[in-house]
Design an enzyme around this catalytic site. Structure first.
Site, PDB file in Angstrom:
ATOM      1  N   SER A  18      -0.860  -0.173   3.840  1.00 53.27           N
ATOM      2  CA  SER A  18       0.431   0.339   4.310  1.00 53.27           C
ATOM      3  C   SER A  18       0.470   1.830   4.610  1.00 53.27           C
ATOM      4  O   SER A  18       1.432   2.313   5.217  1.00 53.27           O
ATOM      5  CB  SER A  18       1.520   0.009   3.286  1.00 53.27           C
ATOM      6  N   VAL A  19      -0.542   2.594   4.221  1.00 62.05           N
ATOM      7  CA  VAL A  19      -0.618   3.999   4.635  1.00 62.05           C
ATOM      8  C   VAL A  19      -0.616   4.079   6.161  1.00 62.05           C
ATOM      9  O   VAL A  19      -0.097   5.019   6.754  1.00 62.05           O
ATOM     10  CB  VAL A  19      -1.882   4.676   4.040  1.00 62.05           C
TER      11      VAL A  19
END
Length: 581
Positions: free
Chosen positions: A305-306
């Site tokens: 999700s970065v």
């Protein structure tokens, strides 16, 4: 008749053997004295070496300083050097003992145990005053000297790197120096890290030694003094003034170990300049595992999700973010029930709580009007380029500060484009899964770029290379990256999104609210695929959010049930801010 033939045959045989032995002796003594056998052994030099006792004060290789001038790769200590074969009853052992505060009989015993020139093993470190007093005695065979020794396991293990012997590399890379005799095949070279990349500046041009010659039986040759031999050029060895802050590096190493993060690491950048302040990768390498444990911070990792930072940037820039529009975050990207049951969220809250559904749908909306947008915006954010400083320096083309930095990828080169055209593939890519891989260094530089409002620089590990007297040979100027900027509005909205990850009570970074300053950042959890017991866990951010000074990325590549990344981020950030205020 038969007996006469045998006699002649034996005589010819003995004659052939004698001729061969005479030739061999001539070859050794007269012909191939400087290049004997296929190994090109210098017999004269080897003969001298056998008759020479020596003690190396400094191996002549260049060294590294931190940004404040402290030694990183070597230790320099005052020590007492003894040539044991020159020891005699005339030595004023009692006086030496008084200076060193050691009983005379202990000194006798220590010297008696030495087989070759060595430094005395003292319980207390020798002071400079004691060193000067020892030298005033002018004892033949005993000298006090500042001795330089390389640390066995280097500080800042993966960024500084290690040295070792590599004869083939010497022949391939330094043939001109080998021909001139300034290096030998046993001269140590960099094996990895900055020791490797900066090796052309650091390689030894000659050792500093005490030398004494002995006879065949190992007894001293009378009339010959112990000689002090050093490099003929007083401007060498060179040293590299790095951007690393030794104290910050120690903090990062300490916190990683305290939390038991055994596979992963952390990168800390100065936001104003994008200079590297600290980098630590786990596991550490040893002399035996130097090529088994690479630098995880410059190697490709699955971001999870970065990577939503890229998708969010694209959605903002392409005007797809509508504050009033909400997405059903009770479902995942497969349309199935999500175990977290986040409910309906707008884009900013979806970012804070890391809702995959929202960014999957956004990505498919964008892909209709702008196919290939993911790769385009990942490139704009600097994730697909070399983020380390590189360029032509002095007489070196394409010089790089980082050793083997890998380039990010969005799609696997082994798969064709059709593989990525489905709505599910677009969704998976948009949330940093499928075949997306980027380096933690690139993510750290992306965070610094966002914190600066969109201005991007290459990350430096060194400020300059200097001569021994401090004069600069090479200065590494800032490399500003001018291409493909995002709008200042997009940067401002991204800053708000990143801050909300921590400020939002349901945000994935809300635990960082306990710090006495604000943090902006993004968490990430990446599945490694079937059959893997671990996930990648990330937290990337910058602080203090209102006036950004530091960008920090922490990655745990063997994340189990214990979340280490946020506690590690918290403790590093807190210690850094406490020490820098």
């Amino acid at each position: 008749m038969l007996s006469r033939k045998r006699t002649i045959g034996l005589a010819l045989c003995f004659l052939s053997i004698n001729i061969f032995l005479i030739y061999r002796l001539m070859d050794i003594q007269l012909i191939s004295t400087k290049s004997f056998s296929k190994n090109k052994v210098n017999l004269i030099q080897e003969s001298v070496n056998q008759r020479t006792h020596r003690f190396t004060i400094n191996d002549g290789r260049g060294y590294f300083l931190d940004r404040n001038g402290e030694l990183l790769s070597t230790d320099v200590k005052p020590q007492v050097v003894v040539f044991p074969n020159l020891y005699s009853s005339k030595w004023p052992v009692a006086t030496i003992g008084n200076i060193l505060k050691i009983p005379a009989e202990d000194i006798d015993k220590m010297i008696g145990q030495l087989k070759k020139p060595s430094a005395l093993t003292l319980q207390k470190e020798l002071s400079l005053e004691q060193m000067n007093e020892i030298n005033k005695l002018e004892i033949f065979g005993l000298y006090a000297q500042l001795i330089t020794r390389r640390k066995p396991i280097p500080f800042a293990n993966h960024i500084i790197g290690a040295v070792g012997e590599d004869p083939e590399l010497i022949k391939r890379k330094y043939g001109d120096k080998l021909a001139k005799g300034t290096v030998t095949t046993s001269t140590k070279t960099g094996k990895n890290g900055m020791q490797y990349t900066f090796d052309p500046f650091l390689i030894s041009e000659g050792e500093t030694q005490y030398i004494y010659h002995v006879d065949r039986q190992g007894h001293p040759l009378l009339g010959l003094d112990v000689k002090y031999r050093s490099q003929t050029n007083p401007l060498y060895p060179l040293y590299v003034k790095t951007t690393i802050d030794k104290k910050m590096q120690e903090t990062v190493e300490k916190v990683l170990d305290a939390h038991g993060l055994k596979d992963g690491g952390a990168v800390l950048l100065d936001i104003e300049s994008s200079e590297l302040l600290a980098l630590a990768s786990r596991p550490l390498f040893t002399s035996k595992t130097i090529y088994n444990h690479g630098n995880n911070m410059t190697s490709l990792q699955i971001p999870g999700s970065v990577f939503k930072i890229v998708t969010a940037a694209a959605a903002i820039e392409e005007n797809k973010v509508q504050n009033e529009k909400k997405y059903d975050c009770s479902l995942n990207i497969y349309g199935e029930k999500d175990e977290r049951q986040l409910g309906f969220l707008n884009v900013e809250d979806s970012f804070a709580q890391s809702c995959n559904r929202t960014f999957g749908e956004l990505a498919n909306e964008l892909n209709v009007t702008n196919p290939g947008f993911i790769e385009k915006y990942a490139e704009k954010m600097g994730l697909l380029h070399n983020n380390g400083w590189h360029g032509d320096v002095y007489h070196l083309d394409s010089f790089s500060h980082f050793y083997q930095e890998e380039l990010g990828q969005i799609f696997s080169p082994k798969k064709n484009n059709a593989h990525y055209q489905s709505a599910l593939a677009v969704s998976q890519t948009a949330i940093g899964q499928l075949d997306v891989k980027i380096t933690p260094l690139a993510v750290a530089n992306m965070m610094a770029t966002v914190a600066r409002g969109g201005i991007r620089y290459e990350v430096k590990t060194a400020k300059s290379v200097n001569f021994a007297n401090g004069t600069q040979l090479v200065e590494f100027e800032d490399h500003k990256v001018e291409d493909q900027k995002l709008s200042s509005y997009t940067m401002m909205r991204l800053q708000s999104f990143l801050l909300n990850v921590v400020k939002n009570e349901r945000g994935t970074g809300h635990a960082l609210q306990e710090l006495p300053f604000q943090v902006a950042g993004k968490s990430g959890t990446a599945q490694k695929g079937e059959g893997n017991n671990y996930n990648n866990k990330w937290f990337a951010g910058y602080f203090p959010a209102e006036q950004p000074r530091f960008a920090l990325v922490v990655v745990d590549l063997k994340h189990d049930k214990m979340n280490r990344t946020i506690p590690v981020f918290r403790d590093i950030a807190n210690d850094i801010m406490s020490d820098s205020n």
